[in-house]
Structures are given as structure tokens and as C-alpha cells.
Design a protein around this motif. Structure first.
Motif, PDB file in Angstrom:
ATOM      1  N   GLN A  30       0.918  -1.304   0.012  1.00  0.00           N
ATOM      2  CA  GLN A  30       0.132  -0.124  -0.037  1.00  0.00           C
ATOM      3  C   GLN A  30       1.011   1.364   0.125  1.00  0.00           C
ATOM      4  OE1 GLN A  30      -2.943  -1.754   3.388  1.00  0.00           O
ATOM      5  NE2 GLN A  30      -3.778   0.289   2.234  1.00  0.00           N
ATOM      6  N   GLU A  64      -5.972  10.236  -2.570  1.00  0.00           N
ATOM      7  CA  GLU A  64      -5.750   8.873  -3.084  1.00  0.00           C
ATOM      8  C   GLU A  64      -4.810   7.837  -2.415  1.00  0.00           C
ATOM      9  OE1 GLU A  64      -6.906   9.836  -7.772  1.00  0.00           O
ATOM     10  OE2 GLU A  64      -5.031   8.967  -7.376  1.00  0.00           O
ATOM     11  N   ARG A 104      -3.372   3.804  -2.612  1.00  0.00           N
ATOM     12  CA  ARG A 104      -3.250   2.857  -3.428  1.00  0.00           C
ATOM     13  C   ARG A 104      -2.853   1.528  -2.942  1.00  0.00           C
ATOM     14  NH1 ARG A 104      -0.538   2.177  -8.914  1.00  0.00           N
ATOM     15  NH2 ARG A 104       0.621   0.271  -9.043  1.00  0.00           N
ATOM     16  N   ASP A 146      -1.850  -2.470  -4.054  1.00  0.00           N
ATOM     17  CA  ASP A 146      -1.298  -3.306  -5.039  1.00  0.00           C
ATOM     18  C   ASP A 146      -1.589  -5.047  -4.255  1.00  0.00           C
ATOM     19  OD1 ASP A 146       0.547  -0.987  -5.862  1.00  0.00           O
ATOM     20  OD2 ASP A 146       0.256  -2.483  -7.606  1.00  0.00           O
ATOM     21  N   VAL A 180      -4.292  -3.341  -9.467  1.00  0.00           N
ATOM     22  CA  VAL A 180      -4.271  -2.306  -8.484  1.00  0.00           C
ATOM     23  C   VAL A 180      -5.581  -1.606  -8.168  1.00  0.00           C
ATOM     24  CG1 VAL A 180      -3.366  -0.074  -8.503  1.00  0.00           C
ATOM     25  CG2 VAL A 180      -2.075  -1.930  -9.132  1.00  0.00           C
ATOM     26  N   THR A 230      -7.593   1.964  -6.255  1.00  0.00           N
ATOM     27  CA  THR A 230      -7.228   3.021  -5.551  1.00  0.00           C
ATOM     28  C   THR A 230      -8.637   3.502  -4.711  1.00  0.00           C
ATOM     29  OG1 THR A 230      -5.961   3.693  -7.282  1.00  0.00           O
ATOM     30  CG2 THR A 230      -6.856   5.455  -6.072  1.00  0.00           C
TER      31      THR A 230
END
Lengths: 113, 112
Positions: A6, A20, A22, A24, A74, A76
Motif C-alpha cells: 500500500q 488517493e 493505492r 497492490d 491495483v 485506488t
């Protein structure tokens, strides 16, 4: 193999700004979850993605929160017009399928000033 | 009232002690029960996973589920300072989403 990652690990923002976050997931995991961990509240489910199916958004606390998952990998999480009560650790988890073990990332610690 | 209740502690024990951590829940549809361990500023990691009622043992850890009482427990034998962490119970009903419902976590400190 690599676990769930992250970014950023920490985010400090001002009230009213958009952020935002993220995630993965582990390669090959089809299910992806976002949770929020607030002090004294435990982890609360926010949103769930499974493959190409429509996401389960039932845990999103307001319409300021949204999330997307591109290419089945991925993800978001976006928070618009952040408020101080949005301050928390946002955790992402992934699993092979919905009934499988969920593996968590290290989280993003969000502070809204 | 929360669906899952967990004593937040903190719980402090001497090294070598047996630790008992517990959660109660109200939703009879829950059938998958988990214990996660979370070190400070880290993500939760799965310790034990149990389906329905019964016991499960893994090394020094034993998980118990009593669905009739809506009560789950985690026992840690021969506790070590490295066991010092927050322990979270979690459960799900195995529905389409399989979202986990967590307790608030119990902070455990094992004193050397």
C-alpha cells in the motif's frame, strides 16, 4: 512472493483536500477489500471487489468515498473533501477467492488536519 | 450494540503464562472465525482460521468456537515477549462478499 503493498504509508492532508490511497494486491488474487481502522473502533469494511463483478460498496461511509480497481489488480481508494473524522488507518486485503483467507497490507495512516 | 464484542485490555502477563483472549458475537449466521495478530503500525496477520464450532490447535495457539454460546477464544501457551501485539477476532457469514466483522482488538503485553 510479495505480499499486499500500500502507498503511501503515511498521508497528512488538510481538511477539504482530496486524497488517493493505492493498494497492490498479491498477484493472482481476485478478491480485494478495503477496511478502515479507527482508534477504538476496530476494522470496518468499506468496499469489496471480485474479478469483473460489480463491487460491494455497502461499507462506504459517505459519497465522498469511492474506489476503483483497474485491470483486476491495483485498486485506488479516493476520499474527496476530507474531514477530520476521516483520520484513520486504511487497510487493503486480498484473497484468492471470496471464501479464502484475507491477507492484509501494512495500511496507509491518514491524518486530516 | 456491536455485532462483535472484545475486551480491549490492555492485558499484561509474565513470560510463560497462558493467555486467554475472548470475543462474543450476536449474529448467529457467522460460521467462519479468525484470529489476527497486529503488531504496532503493521497490518493484521492471520493466526488461526476455524469453520463452525470446535477446537483447532497450531503450535502454542489453540482456537475454540462455541456457536451455541456465540463465544470464541484464543489460548496462547508459554507466552513469549514476541507475542506482545494486538489480537483481533474476526468472523464472517460466508455470504457473497465474505466481508470480515472485527472485534476492536485486545492489546497484549508479555513481560520478560
Amino acid at each position: 512472493g510479495a505480499g499486499v503493498s500500500q502507498s503511501p504509508s503515511n498521508k497528512v492532508t488538510e481538511k477539504g483536500k482530496d486524497v488517493e490511497l493505492r493498494c497492490d494486491p498479491i498477484s493472482g488474487h481476485t478478491a480485494l477489500y478495503w477496511y478502515r481502522q479507527s482508534l477504538g473502533q476496530g476494522l470496518e469494511f468499506l468496499i469489496y471487489f471480485q474479478g469483473n463483478s460489480a463491487p460491494d460498496k455497502s461499507g462506504l461511509p459517505s459519497d465522498r468515498f469511492s474506489a476503483e480497481r483497474t485491470g483486476g489488480s491495483v485498486s485506488t481508494l479516493t476520499i474527496q473533501r476530507t474531514q477530520q473524522e476521516d483520520s484513520a488507518v486504511y487497510l487493503c486485503a486480498s484473497s484468492w477467492a471470496k471464501a479464502d483467507t484475507q491477507y492484509f497490507g501494512p495500511g496507509t495512516r491518514l491524518t486530516v488536519l | 450494540q456491536k455485532e462483535v464484542e472484545q475486551d480491549p485490555g490492555p492485558l499484561s502477563v509474565p513470560e510463560g503464562a497462558i493467555v486467554s483472549l475472548n470475543c462474543t458475537y450476536s449474529n448467529s449466521a457467522f460460521q467462519y472465525f479468525m484470529w489476527y495478530r497486529q503488531y504496532s503500525r503493521k497490518g493484521p496477520e492471520l493466526l488461526m482460521y476455524t469453520y463452525s464450532s470446535g477446537n483447532k490447535e497450531d503450535g502454542r495457539f489453540t482456537a475454540q468456537v462455541d456457536k451455541s454460546s456465540k463465544y470464541i477464544s484464543l489460548f496462547i501457551r508459554d507466552s513469549q515477549p514476541s507475542d506482545s501485539a494486538t489480537y483481533l477476532c474476526a468472523m464472517s457469514d460466508g455470504s457473497a462478499t465474505n466481508k470480515l466483522i472485527f472485534g476492536t482488538g485486545t492489546l497484549l503485553a508479555v513481560q520478560p
